[in-house]
Design an enzyme around this catalytic site. Structure first.
Site, short mmCIF file in Angstrom:
data_model
loop_
_atom_site.label_atom_id
_atom_site.label_comp_id
_atom_site.label_asym_id
_atom_site.label_seq_id
_atom_site.Cartn_x
_atom_site.Cartn_y
_atom_site.Cartn_z
CG LEU A 100 7.64 -8.32 16.17
CD1 LEU A 100 7.91 -7.64 17.51
CD2 LEU A 100 6.56 -7.57 15.40
CG ASP A 101 10.29 -6.60 9.78
OD1 ASP A 101 10.02 -7.78 9.48
OD2 ASP A 101 9.76 -5.61 9.25
CE LYS A 102 20.04 -6.88 13.25
NZ LYS A 102 21.28 -7.03 12.42
CB THR A 104 9.73 -4.41 14.27
OG1 THR A 104 9.68 -3.98 12.91
CG2 THR A 104 8.38 -4.15 14.91
CG HIS A 183 9.16 -6.65 5.50
ND1 HIS A 183 10.28 -6.46 4.72
CD2 HIS A 183 9.59 -7.37 6.57
CE1 HIS A 183 11.33 -7.04 5.28
NE2 HIS A 183 10.92 -7.59 6.42
#
Length: 231
Positions: A100-102, A104, A183
């Site tokens: 997961l993105d930072k 998210t 993303h």
């Protein structure tokens, strides 16, 4: 590890019975049957016995409610990672299953089982991932239809697979996708002229984030959850 050793270690079969099963074509490695008992099996290989996945004993499987600001990584010299949220003795050997993105939040799976991880993330399986998405603008009907039909992402040559969209409120939706492009959710909404202001993963396959887990909290997966995703 030799294939016959792997099969006997991860099933009720003896070494001799494992060799017989291999010779009979009942064991598949990454798709096709493998009839070579001495075939070397790596941790990321998918091994099936009569269609059922085999897993070596002693593996760890966890879910964590990832908070914003943590990296989906095992280590970083400058920023906190999800493994920093776990006791050192529990974190040893774990890796992230689907990053997961930072910024998210939500469901993140961790395991020591490379084969299980590969099965969950393999594009061939099209494992559904559901996200709660906060939007800058209400989603129009046209945008909904575009997402459900697949959109073209900037810099790519193939449309996304059709997504499922459910409206929660004017600026909040549930979006279910079956891919894991870079993303992807943010880029999909950008492709229809919107902007993601918040992103939270709620489920991967049939594994849903435990509602009792606070941000940064974790628990071990149940056997049913482990089997459901890899089955």
């Amino acid at each position: 590890m030799r294939l016959d050793q792997y099969v006997s270690s991860s099933s009720p079969l003896s070494r001799k019975e494992a060799k017989r099963a291999i010779m009979a074509g009942r064991i598949r490695v990454n798709g096709p049957p493998c009839k070579l008992a001495r075939q070397q099996v790596q941790e990321h290989d998918e091994v099936l016995f009569d269609g059922a996945p085999l897993t070596l004993p002693g593996e760890s499987y966890l879910m964590i409610n990832k908070p914003a600001g943590t990296l989906s990584a095992t280590t970083d010299s400058d920023q906190p990672t999800v493994l920093d949220l776990l006791p050192p003795e529990l974190a040893a050997g774990l890796h992230v299953v689907g990053r997961l993105d930072k910024d998210t939040t939500g469901l993140l799976l961790l395991t020591t089982d490379g084969q299980w991880s590969h099965t969950v993330t393999s594009p061939r399986r099209e494992c559904p991932k559901c996200y709660r998405v906060d939007l800058a603008e209400p989603l129009t009907e046209q945008s909904r239809q575009q997402l459900e039909q697949g959109v073209m992402l900037k810099g790519e040559s193939a449309r996304t697979r059709p997504a499922a969209v459910a409206e929660l409120s004017g600026r909040q939706i549930l979006l279910t996708i079956h891919e894991g492009r870079y993303h992807q959710v943010k880029r999909m909404l950008a492709a229809v002229g919107n902007h993601v202001t918040g992103l939270h993963r709620q489920s991967i396959g049939s594994i849903a984030l435990d509602p009792d887990l606070p941000a940064g909290g974790y628990r071990h997966l149940t056997q049913a959850e482990i089997d459901a995703v890899a089955g």
